[in-house]
Motif scaffolding. Structure first.
Motif, PDB file in Angstrom:
ATOM      1  N   ALA A  21       0.842  -1.196   0.000  1.00  0.00           N
ATOM      2  CA  ALA A  21       0.000   0.000   0.000  1.00  0.00           C
ATOM      3  C   ALA A  21       0.881   1.252   0.000  1.00  0.00           C
ATOM      4  O   ALA A  21       1.896   1.322   0.692  1.00  0.00           O
ATOM      5  N   GLY A  22       0.457   2.226  -0.784  1.00  0.00           N
ATOM      6  CA  GLY A  22       1.199   3.481  -0.874  1.00  0.00           C
ATOM      7  C   GLY A  22       1.877   3.683  -2.214  1.00  0.00           C
ATOM      8  O   GLY A  22       2.309   4.790  -2.537  1.00  0.00           O
ATOM      9  N   VAL A  23       1.997   2.600  -3.004  1.00  0.00           N
ATOM     10  CA  VAL A  23       2.547   2.703  -4.355  1.00  0.00           C
ATOM     11  C   VAL A  23       1.579   2.034  -5.317  1.00  0.00           C
ATOM     12  O   VAL A  23       0.539   1.512  -4.923  1.00  0.00           O
ATOM     13  N   ALA A  24       1.923   2.020  -6.598  1.00  0.00           N
ATOM     14  CA  ALA A  24       1.016   1.495  -7.620  1.00  0.00           C
ATOM     15  C   ALA A  24       1.166  -0.017  -7.779  1.00  0.00           C
ATOM     16  O   ALA A  24       2.278  -0.547  -7.826  1.00  0.00           O
ATOM     17  N   TRP A  25       0.038  -0.674  -7.897  1.00  0.00           N
ATOM     18  CA  TRP A  25       0.009  -2.103  -8.234  1.00  0.00           C
ATOM     19  C   TRP A  25       0.311  -2.275  -9.713  1.00  0.00           C
ATOM     20  O   TRP A  25       1.059  -3.159 -10.117  1.00  0.00           O
ATOM     21  N   ALA A  32       2.132  -6.160 -19.825  1.00  0.00           N
ATOM     22  CA  ALA A  32       3.199  -5.478 -20.560  1.00  0.00           C
ATOM     23  C   ALA A  32       4.266  -4.950 -19.610  1.00  0.00           C
ATOM     24  O   ALA A  32       5.466  -4.997 -19.918  1.00  0.00           O
ATOM     25  N   GLU A  33       3.850  -4.472 -18.454  1.00  0.00           N
ATOM     26  CA  GLU A  33       4.819  -3.976 -17.474  1.00  0.00           C
ATOM     27  C   GLU A  33       5.735  -5.103 -16.999  1.00  0.00           C
ATOM     28  O   GLU A  33       6.951  -4.926 -16.860  1.00  0.00           O
ATOM     29  N   GLN A  34       5.136  -6.267 -16.774  1.00  0.00           N
ATOM     30  CA  GLN A  34       5.919  -7.397 -16.308  1.00  0.00           C
ATOM     31  C   GLN A  34       6.913  -7.872 -17.366  1.00  0.00           C
ATOM     32  O   GLN A  34       8.066  -8.176 -17.058  1.00  0.00           O
ATOM     33  N   ARG A  35       6.462  -7.920 -18.612  1.00  0.00           N
ATOM     34  CA  ARG A  35       7.362  -8.315 -19.692  1.00  0.00           C
ATOM     35  C   ARG A  35       8.511  -7.326 -19.840  1.00  0.00           C
ATOM     36  O   ARG A  35       9.665  -7.713 -20.062  1.00  0.00           O
ATOM     37  N   ALA A  36       8.197  -6.037 -19.736  1.00  0.00           N
ATOM     38  CA  ALA A  36       9.249  -5.027 -19.833  1.00  0.00           C
ATOM     39  C   ALA A  36      10.248  -5.166 -18.694  1.00  0.00           C
ATOM     40  O   ALA A  36      11.466  -5.034 -18.895  1.00  0.00           O
ATOM     41  N   PHE A  43      11.261  -0.198 -14.537  1.00  0.00           N
ATOM     42  CA  PHE A  43      11.654   0.038 -13.150  1.00  0.00           C
ATOM     43  C   PHE A  43      10.391   0.164 -12.318  1.00  0.00           C
ATOM     44  O   PHE A  43       9.284   0.285 -12.860  1.00  0.00           O
ATOM     45  N   VAL A  44      10.530   0.120 -10.993  1.00  0.00           N
ATOM     46  CA  VAL A  44       9.368   0.073 -10.101  1.00  0.00           C
ATOM     47  C   VAL A  44       9.522   1.095  -8.990  1.00  0.00           C
ATOM     48  O   VAL A  44      10.591   1.188  -8.360  1.00  0.00           O
ATOM     49  N   ASP A  45       8.481   1.846  -8.751  1.00  0.00           N
ATOM     50  CA  ASP A  45       8.423   2.765  -7.603  1.00  0.00           C
ATOM     51  C   ASP A  45       8.184   1.940  -6.338  1.00  0.00           C
ATOM     52  O   ASP A  45       7.121   1.361  -6.153  1.00  0.00           O
ATOM     53  N   LEU A  46       9.185   1.875  -5.477  1.00  0.00           N
ATOM     54  CA  LEU A  46       9.088   1.157  -4.212  1.00  0.00           C
ATOM     55  C   LEU A  46       9.295   2.115  -3.048  1.00  0.00           C
ATOM     56  O   LEU A  46       9.919   1.789  -2.033  1.00  0.00           O
ATOM     57  N   SER A  47       8.734   3.313  -3.194  1.00  0.00           N
ATOM     58  CA  SER A  47       8.970   4.353  -2.195  1.00  0.00           C
ATOM     59  C   SER A  47       8.253   4.089  -0.879  1.00  0.00           C
ATOM     60  O   SER A  47       8.400   4.857   0.073  1.00  0.00           O
ATOM     61  N   HIS A  48       7.488   2.990  -0.791  1.00  0.00           N
ATOM     62  CA  HIS A  48       6.885   2.606   0.487  1.00  0.00           C
ATOM     63  C   HIS A  48       7.858   1.822   1.350  1.00  0.00           C
ATOM     64  O   HIS A  48       7.556   1.514   2.501  1.00  0.00           O
ATOM     65  N   TYR A  49       9.029   1.462   0.822  1.00  0.00           N
ATOM     66  CA  TYR A  49      10.034   0.767   1.618  1.00  0.00           C
ATOM     67  C   TYR A  49      10.613   1.704   2.676  1.00  0.00           C
ATOM     68  O   TYR A  49      10.559   2.932   2.534  1.00  0.00           O
ATOM     69  N   TRP A 207      12.988   3.724 -20.210  1.00  0.00           N
ATOM     70  CA  TRP A 207      12.523   2.713 -19.262  1.00  0.00           C
ATOM     71  C   TRP A 207      11.030   2.900 -19.015  1.00  0.00           C
ATOM     72  O   TRP A 207      10.540   4.031 -18.950  1.00  0.00           O
ATOM     73  N   ARG A 208      10.331   1.796 -18.833  1.00  0.00           N
ATOM     74  CA  ARG A 208       8.905   1.836 -18.552  1.00  0.00           C
ATOM     75  C   ARG A 208       8.676   1.758 -17.047  1.00  0.00           C
ATOM     76  O   ARG A 208       9.354   1.014 -16.344  1.00  0.00           O
ATOM     77  N   LEU A 209       7.718   2.521 -16.554  1.00  0.00           N
ATOM     78  CA  LEU A 209       7.335   2.462 -15.149  1.00  0.00           C
ATOM     79  C   LEU A 209       6.393   1.279 -14.939  1.00  0.00           C
ATOM     80  O   LEU A 209       5.368   1.166 -15.611  1.00  0.00           O
ATOM     81  N   ALA A 210       6.751   0.385 -14.030  1.00  0.00           N
ATOM     82  CA  ALA A 210       5.946  -0.798 -13.731  1.00  0.00           C
ATOM     83  C   ALA A 210       5.492  -0.761 -12.280  1.00  0.00           C
ATOM     84  O   ALA A 210       6.094  -0.087 -11.436  1.00  0.00           O
ATOM     85  N   GLY A 211       4.436  -1.508 -11.998  1.00  0.00           N
ATOM     86  CA  GLY A 211       3.911  -1.577 -10.641  1.00  0.00           C
ATOM     87  C   GLY A 211       4.393  -2.806  -9.898  1.00  0.00           C
ATOM     88  O   GLY A 211       5.141  -3.639 -10.426  1.00  0.00           O
ATOM     89  N   THR A 212       3.917  -2.943  -8.676  1.00  0.00           N
ATOM     90  CA  THR A 212       4.367  -4.060  -7.843  1.00  0.00           C
ATOM     91  C   THR A 212       3.768  -5.397  -8.281  1.00  0.00           C
ATOM     92  O   THR A 212       4.276  -6.441  -7.896  1.00  0.00           O
ATOM     93  N   TRP A 213       2.692  -5.384  -9.077  1.00  0.00           N
ATOM     94  CA  TRP A 213       2.209  -6.639  -9.665  1.00  0.00           C
ATOM     95  C   TRP A 213       3.370  -7.297 -10.412  1.00  0.00           C
ATOM     96  O   TRP A 213       3.642  -8.496 -10.252  1.00  0.00           O
ATOM     97  N   ALA A 214       4.078  -6.510 -11.226  1.00  0.00           N
ATOM     98  CA  ALA A 214       5.183  -7.041 -12.021  1.00  0.00           C
ATOM     99  C   ALA A 214       6.345  -7.496 -11.155  1.00  0.00           C
ATOM    100  O   ALA A 214       6.861  -8.614 -11.314  1.00  0.00           O
TER     101      ALA A 214
END
Length: 369
Positions: A21-25, A32-36, A43-49, A207-214
């Motif tokens: 919670a706090g970042v994008a899924w 497509a995000e996962q394949r990329a 890359f993935v925004d993990l700013s909730h860490y 680079w493509r922005l991906a979510g935590t699903w990926a």
């Protein structure tokens, strides 16, 4: 703990829940995000860490004395990871560790940063160290790069998984046969106020922005344990094959070491991690915590679950050591149980540590989707 990421405000972003919670899924196209990401183009925004710093001349020797990893010889910008264990050897905290020559940076779950800081502060005594929770100042970006941070780069932690580090040992597959060897990963720290600029710069570079699903799907496929998901109040490192990267078996005393040594010498932990290839034909996906059964008895629970773009629905589960390795599992799900082929991560009873088996869903007649 920091608030929601500013990147969540962009069009198409779908918020993650639970420990993310706090970042994008995802941002509208998770496949497509996962394949990329798997092609090393995202890359993935993990700013909730969470981010905790330890500075002062005693920092590495002090951390070495109270955590599971050998840290006294850690070089500048060299990455490792360590665990904080209870007196009975149960995992309480886990952190990626990198030192810049003046400060040791600990990257952990956002929900654990405050408690980790408080515990370290209680253990300070007369040591020359300063501890701070700097989560509100620093954000984390995950990227599929297999390299330590260079001198001209921000503070960067390179994930050592699944390499068996000096002093460690493995329960599962050899490093070069492990599925995690195909998952390069590192975490880059950027000033939190500059996170939107850091995201924009990576997108401008292609680079493509991906979510935590990926990122979670690739982590699960790599059998990579995570503090927020695979760990409960009685987890010991052996159950998750975490002796590979986070425990040094030949260092000096630290809290929980007696349990680590005893279980290692006995040869088998009481529970074991498996990867479950879920039958996706019924479109039922279990929740984290769902009961796992084998031979008509409950043997454990799902700890992580995701849809992989090639493997279909997959999960990690922690089950009893005595659960047979050569049968399909049943995972409880709203609407009916879901069959799952199990892929052995930590061997059970009667299975060789050097060659755990069986491997993959095809061995149990389930075809990946």
């Amino acid at each position: 703990m920091a608030g929601p990421s500013p990147v969540l405000s962009r069009h198409g972003a779908v918020a993650a829940a639970g420990p993310d919670a706090g970042v994008a899924w995802h941002y509208g196209d998770p496949t497509a995000e996962q394949r990329a990401l798997e092609r090393h183009g995202a890359f993935v925004d993990l700013s909730h860490y969470g981010v905790v710093t330890v500075s002062g001349p005693d920092r590495l020797s002090w951390l070495n004395s109270i955590t599971s990893q050998e840290l006294t010889g850690l070089g500048v910008r060299e990455s490792t990871e360590t665990l904080v264990l209870s007196p009975h050897g149960h995992i309480e905290h886990a952190a990626g560790v990198v030192d810049d020559g003046e400060t040791t940076w600990l990257i952990t779950e956002g929900s654990h940063a405050g408690d980790l800081t408080a515990w370290l502060t209680r253990m300070k005594f007369m040591m020359q160290v300063e501890i701070a929770d700097v989560t509100d100042q620093w954000a984390v970006i995950g990227e599929p790069v297999d390299a330590e941070g260079g001198d001209d780069e921000p503070i960067t932690w390179r994930d050592p998984w699944p390499r068996t580090l000096p002093g460690g040992t493995r329960y599962g597959l050899p490093d070069d046969e492990h599925p995690g060897s195909e998952r390069p990963w590192r975490l880059v720290l950027v000033p939190r106020a500059s996170l939107p600029d850091a995201v924009a710069a990576r997108e401008a570079a292609g680079w493509r922005l991906a979510g935590t699903w990926a990122s979670e799907a690739l982590r699960i496929a790599a059998w990579r344990p995570r503090l927020a998901t695979e760990v409960d109040h009685k987890t010991i490192p052996h159950e998750l094959d975490w002796l590979r990267t986070a425990v040094h078996l030949h260092k000096g005393c630290y809290r929980g070491q007696e349990t680590v040594a005893r279980v290692h010498n006995m040869g088998r932990p009481p529970r074991r991690l498996v990867m479950a290839h879920l039958d996706g034909s019924g479109h039922l996906i279990p929740e984290r915590g769902a009961e796992v059964s084998a031979d008509e008895r409950v043997v454990g629970a799902v700890t992580s679950v995701a849809r992989h773009h090639l493997l279909g629905p997959i999960a990690l589960a922690v089950i009893k050591r005595s659960a047979p390795t050569d049968v399909d599992l049943l995972v409880a799900c709203e609407g009916g149980d879901v069959a799952a082929g199990q892929e052995v991560v930590v061997p059970g009873e009667g299975v060789s540590v050097d060659r755990p088996a069986p491997r993959g869903p095809v061995a149990r007649g389930l075809t990946p989707r």
